[in-house]
Motif scaffolding. Structure first.
Motif, PDB file in Angstrom:
ATOM      1  N   ASN A 153       0.815  -1.212   0.000  1.00 55.90           N
ATOM      2  CA  ASN A 153       0.000   0.000   0.000  1.00 55.90           C
ATOM      3  C   ASN A 153       0.849   1.261   0.000  1.00 55.90           C
ATOM      4  O   ASN A 153       0.365   2.339  -0.375  1.00 55.90           O
ATOM      5  CB  ASN A 153      -0.934   0.016   1.221  1.00 55.90           C
ATOM      6  N   GLN A 154       2.101   1.144   0.434  1.00 53.80           N
ATOM      7  CA  GLN A 154       2.981   2.305   0.474  1.00 53.80           C
ATOM      8  C   GLN A 154       3.689   2.561  -0.850  1.00 53.80           C
ATOM      9  O   GLN A 154       4.314   3.606  -1.021  1.00 53.80           O
ATOM     10  CB  GLN A 154       4.019   2.116   1.589  1.00 53.80           C
ATOM     11  N   LEU A 155       3.585   1.619  -1.776  1.00 53.30           N
ATOM     12  CA  LEU A 155       4.237   1.789  -3.076  1.00 53.30           C
ATOM     13  C   LEU A 155       3.453   2.771  -3.935  1.00 53.30           C
ATOM     14  O   LEU A 155       2.229   2.867  -3.833  1.00 53.30           O
ATOM     15  CB  LEU A 155       4.335   0.438  -3.796  1.00 53.30           C
ATOM     16  N   PRO A 156       4.150   3.515  -4.822  1.00 53.21           N
ATOM     17  CA  PRO A 156       3.447   4.431  -5.734  1.00 53.21           C
ATOM     18  C   PRO A 156       2.485   3.672  -6.647  1.00 53.21           C
ATOM     19  O   PRO A 156       2.695   2.497  -6.966  1.00 53.21           O
ATOM     20  CB  PRO A 156       4.593   5.058  -6.537  1.00 53.21           C
ATOM     21  N   ASP A 157       1.444   4.362  -7.115  1.00 53.37           N
ATOM     22  CA  ASP A 157       0.425   3.722  -7.954  1.00 53.37           C
ATOM     23  C   ASP A 157       1.017   3.163  -9.243  1.00 53.37           C
ATOM     24  O   ASP A 157       0.618   2.083  -9.699  1.00 53.37           O
ATOM     25  CB  ASP A 157      -0.685   4.727  -8.284  1.00 53.37           C
ATOM     26  N   ASN A 158       1.959   3.895  -9.848  1.00 48.82           N
ATOM     27  CA  ASN A 158       2.513   3.404 -11.118  1.00 48.82           C
ATOM     28  C   ASN A 158       3.320   2.122 -10.935  1.00 48.82           C
ATOM     29  O   ASN A 158       3.355   1.265 -11.822  1.00 48.82           O
ATOM     30  CB  ASN A 158       3.341   4.483 -11.821  1.00 48.82           C
ATOM     31  N   ILE A 159       3.960   1.965  -9.764  1.00 41.29           N
ATOM     32  CA  ILE A 159       4.690   0.720  -9.488  1.00 41.29           C
ATOM     33  C   ILE A 159       3.703  -0.431  -9.306  1.00 41.29           C
ATOM     34  O   ILE A 159       3.925  -1.552  -9.813  1.00 41.29           O
ATOM     35  CB  ILE A 159       5.579   0.869  -8.239  1.00 41.29           C
ATOM     36  N   LEU A 160       2.613  -0.178  -8.598  1.00 42.60           N
ATOM     37  CA  LEU A 160       1.591  -1.212  -8.422  1.00 42.60           C
ATOM     38  C   LEU A 160       0.978  -1.609  -9.764  1.00 42.60           C
ATOM     39  O   LEU A 160       0.729  -2.795 -10.016  1.00 42.60           O
ATOM     40  CB  LEU A 160       0.504  -0.710  -7.467  1.00 42.60           C
ATOM     41  N   GLN A 161       0.734  -0.614 -10.625  1.00 52.13           N
ATOM     42  CA  GLN A 161       0.213  -0.919 -11.965  1.00 52.13           C
ATOM     43  C   GLN A 161       1.217  -1.737 -12.766  1.00 52.13           C
ATOM     44  O   GLN A 161       0.843  -2.661 -13.502  1.00 52.13           O
ATOM     45  CB  GLN A 161      -0.113   0.384 -12.701  1.00 52.13           C
ATOM     46  N   MET A 187       7.232  -0.505 -19.920  1.00 46.93           N
ATOM     47  CA  MET A 187       7.021   0.430 -21.027  1.00 46.93           C
ATOM     48  C   MET A 187       5.557   0.816 -21.147  1.00 46.93           C
ATOM     49  O   MET A 187       5.233   1.945 -21.531  1.00 46.93           O
ATOM     50  CB  MET A 187       7.544  -0.181 -22.325  1.00 46.93           C
ATOM     51  N   GLN A 188       4.660  -0.108 -20.818  1.00 44.99           N
ATOM     52  CA  GLN A 188       3.236   0.228 -20.849  1.00 44.99           C
ATOM     53  C   GLN A 188       2.890   1.312 -19.840  1.00 44.99           C
ATOM     54  O   GLN A 188       2.000   2.135 -20.082  1.00 44.99           O
ATOM     55  CB  GLN A 188       2.395  -1.019 -20.571  1.00 44.99           C
ATOM     56  N   ILE A 189       3.596   1.341 -18.716  1.00 45.24           N
ATOM     57  CA  ILE A 189       3.316   2.320 -17.674  1.00 45.24           C
ATOM     58  C   ILE A 189       4.054   3.627 -17.919  1.00 45.24           C
ATOM     59  O   ILE A 189       3.490   4.716 -17.770  1.00 45.24           O
ATOM     60  CB  ILE A 189       3.704   1.756 -16.283  1.00 45.24           C
ATOM     61  N   PHE A 190       5.319   3.545 -18.317  1.00 44.01           N
ATOM     62  CA  PHE A 190       6.175   4.727 -18.317  1.00 44.01           C
ATOM     63  C   PHE A 190       6.335   5.385 -19.694  1.00 44.01           C
ATOM     64  O   PHE A 190       6.913   6.471 -19.782  1.00 44.01           O
ATOM     65  CB  PHE A 190       7.548   4.362 -17.743  1.00 44.01           C
ATOM     66  N   VAL A 191       5.878   4.737 -20.774  1.00 48.02           N
ATOM     67  CA  VAL A 191       5.874   5.381 -22.091  1.00 48.02           C
ATOM     68  C   VAL A 191       4.497   5.980 -22.307  1.00 48.02           C
ATOM     69  O   VAL A 191       3.500   5.248 -22.361  1.00 48.02           O
ATOM     70  CB  VAL A 191       6.205   4.373 -23.214  1.00 48.02           C
TER      71      VAL A 191
END
Length: 300
Positions: free
Chosen positions: A5-13, A199-203
């Motif tokens: 729960n403490q991880l950023p949303d983009n990392i969880l995604q 790449m799906q998250i960060f591009v």
């Protein structure tokens, strides 16, 4: 759970997409490894030579069309191709099979038909494109390019003879090879999936949609998107259909063709087995042929 729960949303995604791709791909990798293990133990070079037609072009055609009755997802096709070539299947027969099998098998064709509102047109455009590209690649390997495409390490089992093995022992040898192949290939799948999901998250996809204005650029953008998403060929048609109104027919066909041939997952698995020179040739030629074919589709 608290740590997650403490991880950023983009990392969880990222983790969620990674797991979804792995769960989707692993059954096909396992199936490919099982086929590979049984090919290693039960198929001999002599049996291959008896099965294949003698003329080169007919061998190319055989490899191009055999995917209709021997389907395989791109997630599990590379170990099968590796083993076939070790068993003296010519590269100009094996590579057309690698190219078409994830596209022309009945499950993928039916998924394409359903995704585009029961449209035969999209099925035919995808089918014809994959067959033409496979035939060109096969002919180039047969008559122009170096057909010695396996790394020396991938050829290490080439001369192992299991003809003297009998019954259950032979069966368990095949399973043993399948398990070894599964874990050996699986590490490349995991690495490729980590990259693809990242790449799906960060591009930013909105960047891709804004640069795809000209017909050629739209085709290239959709090819890049297929590479990044690294979807299984059984599911990519539904994503392609959702992008139809944004990009148009020709770019979507490019998306449906290049994804099963070249994506991050199977590129990582190719690196394990194939020589770098061939991988560069394969990616360059396949991408160029897809772009040319789709430009023609956009005109007619």
């Amino acid at each position: 759970m608290v740590l997650l729960n403490q991880l950023p949303d983009n990392i969880l995604q990222w983790f969620a997409i990674f797991l979804s791709i792995i769960i989707e791909a692993l059954p096909f990798v396992l199936l490919g490894a099982i086929f590979s293990g049984f090919i290693e133990v039960y198929v001999t070079p002599d049996s291959v030579n008896r099965l294949l037609p003698k003329p080169k072009f007919l061998r190319i055609l055989f490899g191009t069309l055999i995917g209709f009755v021997f389907p395989s997802c791109e997630c599990g096709i590379v170990p099968i191709i590796n083993r076939f070539i070790e068993k003296k299947v010519p590269a100009y027969t094996a590579i057309p099979f690698l190219t078409t099998a994830p596209i022309i098998n009945p499950i993928v064709l039916f998924a394409t038909y359903s995704a585009f509102g029961n449209s035969v047109r999209f099925v035919l455009l995808r089918l014809i494109g994959s067959l033409l590209i496979a035939l060109v690649l096969g002919c180039l390997l047969a008559y122009v390019l170096d057909s010695d495409i396996l790394k020396d390490s991938a050829n290490s089992n080439h001369f192992r003879d299991y003809s003297s093995e009998k019954g259950h022992h032979k069966f368990f040898l095949a399973l043993g090879h399948a398990i070894e192949e599964f874990f050996d290939t699986g590490r490349y799948l995991v690495f490729g999936t980590l990259v693809a999901s990242a790449m799906q998250i960060f591009v930013p996809t909105h960047f891709l949609t804004t640069i795809g204005h000209s017909p050629l650029m739209a085709i290239l953008v959709m090819m890049l998107l297929a590479f990044i998403l690294s979807l299984c060929s059984e599911a990519d048609a539904f994503i392609g259909a959702s992008l139809l109104s944004t990009f148009g027919i020709a770019p979507v066909i490019a998306f449906l063709l290049i994804g099963p041939m070249v994506d991050i997952k199977n590129l990582m698995m190719m690196i394990k087995s194939f020589k770098p020179k061939f991988i560069v040739q394969f990616v360059t030629i396949a991408s160029s042929l897809v772009a040319i074919y789709c430009l023609i589709v956009g005109v007619i």
